[in-house]
Design a protein around this motif. Sequence first.
Motif, short mmCIF file in Angstrom:
data_model
loop_
_atom_site.label_atom_id
_atom_site.label_comp_id
_atom_site.label_asym_id
_atom_site.label_seq_id
_atom_site.Cartn_x
_atom_site.Cartn_y
_atom_site.Cartn_z
N ALA A 167 42.54 29.22 23.39
CA ALA A 167 41.39 28.38 23.06
C ALA A 167 40.64 29.01 21.89
CB ALA A 167 40.47 28.25 24.26
N TYR A 168 40.04 28.17 21.06
CA TYR A 168 39.31 28.72 19.93
C TYR A 168 38.12 27.84 19.58
CZ TYR A 168 41.28 25.09 16.90
OH TYR A 168 41.60 23.88 16.34
N ALA A 169 37.14 28.46 18.94
CA ALA A 169 35.99 27.75 18.38
C ALA A 169 35.83 28.20 16.94
CB ALA A 169 34.72 28.07 19.18
N LEU A 193 42.60 23.72 21.56
CA LEU A 193 43.59 24.48 22.34
C LEU A 193 44.90 24.52 21.57
CD1 LEU A 193 43.14 23.14 26.00
CD2 LEU A 193 42.51 25.41 25.14
N GLU A 194 45.56 25.67 21.60
CA GLU A 194 46.88 25.86 21.00
C GLU A 194 47.87 26.30 22.07
OE1 GLU A 194 45.47 27.42 16.55
OE2 GLU A 194 46.21 28.84 18.06
N TRP A 198 58.41 30.02 23.34
CA TRP A 198 59.79 30.27 22.90
C TRP A 198 60.74 29.70 23.95
CZ3 TRP A 198 61.67 31.62 18.37
CH2 TRP A 198 60.88 32.33 17.46
N THR A 199 61.77 28.98 23.49
CA THR A 199 62.84 28.51 24.35
C THR A 199 64.16 28.85 23.67
OG1 THR A 199 61.47 26.69 25.16
CG2 THR A 199 63.83 26.50 25.51
N GLY A 200 64.72 30.00 24.06
CA GLY A 200 65.88 30.50 23.34
C GLY A 200 65.48 30.82 21.90
N PRO A 201 66.24 30.35 20.91
CA PRO A 201 65.88 30.62 19.52
C PRO A 201 64.83 29.65 18.98
CG PRO A 201 67.94 29.43 19.58
CD PRO A 201 67.55 29.68 21.03
N PHE A 202 64.44 28.66 19.78
CA PHE A 202 63.48 27.65 19.33
C PHE A 202 62.05 28.03 19.74
CE2 PHE A 202 67.48 25.35 19.70
CZ PHE A 202 67.51 24.65 18.50
N SER A 203 61.11 27.76 18.85
CA SER A 203 59.70 27.95 19.16
C SER A 203 59.00 26.60 19.08
CB SER A 203 59.05 28.92 18.18
OG SER A 203 59.15 28.47 16.84
N LEU A 204 58.14 26.33 20.06
CA LEU A 204 57.43 25.06 20.15
C LEU A 204 55.94 25.31 20.00
CD1 LEU A 204 59.31 23.62 23.28
CD2 LEU A 204 59.87 23.27 20.87
N LEU A 205 55.28 24.45 19.22
CA LEU A 205 53.85 24.58 18.98
C LEU A 205 53.17 23.24 19.23
CD1 LEU A 205 51.29 26.02 17.77
CD2 LEU A 205 52.00 25.09 15.55
N GLY A 206 52.04 23.28 19.93
CA GLY A 206 51.21 22.10 20.13
C GLY A 206 49.75 22.47 19.99
N LYS A 207 48.98 21.62 19.35
CA LYS A 207 47.57 21.93 19.11
C LYS A 207 46.76 20.64 19.13
CE LYS A 207 44.50 23.78 15.49
NZ LYS A 207 44.45 24.38 14.14
N GLY A 208 45.59 20.70 19.77
CA GLY A 208 44.65 19.59 19.78
C GLY A 208 43.25 20.11 19.59
N ALA A 209 42.42 19.38 18.81
CA ALA A 209 41.07 19.88 18.52
C ALA A 209 40.12 18.71 18.30
CB ALA A 209 41.10 20.77 17.28
#
Length: 300
Positions: A167-169, A193-194, A198-209
């Motif tokens: 979480a960030y402000a 929120l971010e 990591w899922t094996g060699p894959f990285s997943l990113l999700g962010k909402g603000a």
Amino acid sequence: MRIFRQPSRFILLSFLLIFACSPSSWASEKSAGKNLYLELDFDFTSGDYGSDTTTDSTVYTLLLGAYLGDRWDVQISAPYIYQNNSYVTTSGSIHYGSRMAGSPQVSPLANGDGVGGTGGDGTSGMDPTTTTTTIDVRDSQSGLGDMTLTLGYIWLFEGQVSPQVRAYAEGQLPTGDEDKGLGTGGYGVEGGLELFKWTGPFSLLGKGAYTWQEDRSDLGLKNYWSYEVGLGYALTDRLRPGLSLWGATEPAEGVGNLLEGKVQLHYRTGETSAIGAYVMKGLATASPDSGVGVFIFWNF
């Protein structure tokens, strides 16, 4: 140009508290080493934003941050902006195209509030020391943009199934000259929120603000939601390409929603350093038509 104006003292004080918090943590992290970081960003965007005029924006950003223990982090960023005109106002990742009228922008520069005098001498109340300057939106402009202060906290560390949740402000300071299109002229606060996994060699990113903006200019600023999703792939221990999609609801009256896609490449040059680059394509009228950027990162 209006900087740090009333009545937003409480917002400024909250920003300062970010840097006043936990002095003992600062001392301990410095002794541990490699808990400070420095990042230099270069971003170039070009677009007409639904008008007949193309605006090129170049932004050089200096970021300085610190990890305050395992969960907390704090960062300050200072952008320097150059634009070939000021039809568009640039602040952070948003380009506000509300200055498209094409006529020169006129703003009074004066001691005090720019009014002054009683008008008893037939001068319509203007103080003799008041001067007027004309800023033509067709002229190129450069200078400091809106600075930001960010405080982050990792709520949940990454597990076998669960993602890391941070979480960030983030607070925006009106250090950019709004008359030149280098800032919005008001404070702003973003909270979000971010998620990272990591899922094996894959990285997943999700962010909402969600971003609150103080509307103290003629831009018609609005509060807005933003989001980002990303996918990366570790080709090697050092090299990771990726794709991301970023969007936002309308940040100002008449601007429209934003949507941008990026192709990125990150390369770890050492244990405490990295470089990266991206190519961006705007997918909405209010977004830049295209853009490129590079960054250099050091952890020390």
